[in-house]
Design an enzyme around this catalytic site. Sequence first.
Site, PDB file in Angstrom:
ATOM      1  N   LYS A  96      22.686 -19.555 -31.207  1.00  0.00           N
ATOM      2  CA  LYS A  96      22.765 -18.093 -31.273  1.00  0.00           C
ATOM      3  C   LYS A  96      22.382 -17.468 -29.930  1.00  0.00           C
ATOM      4  O   LYS A  96      23.020 -16.516 -29.469  1.00  0.00           O
ATOM      5  CB  LYS A  96      21.855 -17.556 -32.372  1.00  0.00           C
ATOM      6  CG  LYS A  96      21.763 -16.018 -32.417  1.00  0.00           C
ATOM      7  CD  LYS A  96      23.113 -15.362 -32.650  1.00  0.00           C
ATOM      8  CE  LYS A  96      23.084 -13.845 -32.486  1.00  0.00           C
ATOM      9  NZ  LYS A  96      22.130 -13.138 -33.338  1.00  0.00           N
TER      10      LYS A  96
ATOM     11  N   THR B  32      16.811 -13.559 -34.467  1.00  0.00           N
ATOM     12  CA  THR B  32      17.143 -14.298 -33.241  1.00  0.00           C
ATOM     13  C   THR B  32      15.815 -14.769 -32.659  1.00  0.00           C
ATOM     14  O   THR B  32      15.177 -14.075 -31.881  1.00  0.00           O
ATOM     15  CB  THR B  32      17.923 -13.421 -32.248  1.00  0.00           C
ATOM     16  OG1 THR B  32      19.122 -12.964 -32.879  1.00  0.00           O
ATOM     17  CG2 THR B  32      18.292 -14.214 -30.999  1.00  0.00           C
TER      18      THR B  32
ATOM     19  N   LEU C 231      13.587  -9.976 -38.396  1.00  0.00           N
ATOM     20  CA  LEU C 231      12.435  -9.510 -37.631  1.00  0.00           C
ATOM     21  C   LEU C 231      12.748  -9.424 -36.141  1.00  0.00           C
ATOM     22  O   LEU C 231      13.683 -10.063 -35.654  1.00  0.00           O
ATOM     23  CB  LEU C 231      11.255 -10.467 -37.880  1.00  0.00           C
ATOM     24  CG  LEU C 231      10.828 -10.558 -39.355  1.00  0.00           C
ATOM     25  CD1 LEU C 231       9.826 -11.679 -39.559  1.00  0.00           C
ATOM     26  CD2 LEU C 231      10.254  -9.229 -39.824  1.00  0.00           C
ATOM     27  N   PRO C 232      11.952  -8.647 -35.399  1.00  0.00           N
ATOM     28  CA  PRO C 232      12.281  -8.424 -33.988  1.00  0.00           C
ATOM     29  C   PRO C 232      11.865  -9.520 -33.027  1.00  0.00           C
ATOM     30  O   PRO C 232      12.318  -9.521 -31.881  1.00  0.00           O
ATOM     31  CB  PRO C 232      11.543  -7.111 -33.664  1.00  0.00           C
ATOM     32  CG  PRO C 232      10.428  -7.045 -34.650  1.00  0.00           C
ATOM     33  CD  PRO C 232      10.926  -7.717 -35.893  1.00  0.00           C
TER      34      PRO C 232
END
Length: 292
Positions: A172, A96, A69-70
């Site tokens: 990340k 992320t 997902l964004p």
Amino acid sequence: MNEPQNRRVAVIGLGAMGGAMAATLHRAGWSVTGFDPSEAARKAAEETGITTTDSLAALAGTPYAVLSLPAASIVETTVPQLLADPGTVAIIDTTTSEPATSQHMARLAESSGAAFIDAPVSGGRDGAATGTLSAFVGATDAALNAAEPVLLALTSGNYSHIGGPGSGNVVKLLNNVLAAANLASVGEALGVAKAYGIDPATAAASISGASGGSKVSANMYPNWVLSGTHDSGFSMGLMARDAALAVDVAEQIGEKPELLAAVASQWQDALAALGPTADFTEIARTVAPAIT
């Protein structure tokens, strides 16, 4: 290996990465159902043999779910819907995202008898398409054990268990802001080489075999910048967001990484100049226009 009794998996988010991960799971023998609000994304997934649905609610209780997902805010609204019906074993979030969100989702899943792991990935479309992504995993040991069958299919075992929930997100984000810094610094360096009349490709190859070398100088600049293709599949908007998030996460615990903050600011300038849909390798257009 922890063999699942039920090989049904939902993939939420069928963009470049999610669509490729869905196809990889399908080829590995999983029964995949994909969801994306975009009809075009669903149709693209269907062309690779993936069954899709236009209803996220229809996927509630699916034993396994992969999120691509964004933004963290969408993770927060998606996970409760997946947990609305019993049956969920594990949710693997490759977004992320933000550590606080992952910690909250892990607690929510545990309260429903399910597992949630933050497993943001690196490796781009090629890694997603071949099941060779690398993942930064934040999870309890029990949650990782529950999610491992899907994680292995996506990474071929190339994942690092960083620590508890949220820790995968932290590392990340740090990885991405370091990549962002390297993209800017290598561009500036190759711009200096060009000004001296040195072929930037020659300079990049020479540096890549020495102590200043990196994946950015060895692969990203030759393949996507100096070639003029700028087709990595990762956008300027996402990298600028990740660099800013990395600095925000640091500041939340009282850290003040000055160089990383300067890098994040540089990417915001590039974002304003080039727009969010530009390829992230187009940062070179702003830091070293002579080589693009």
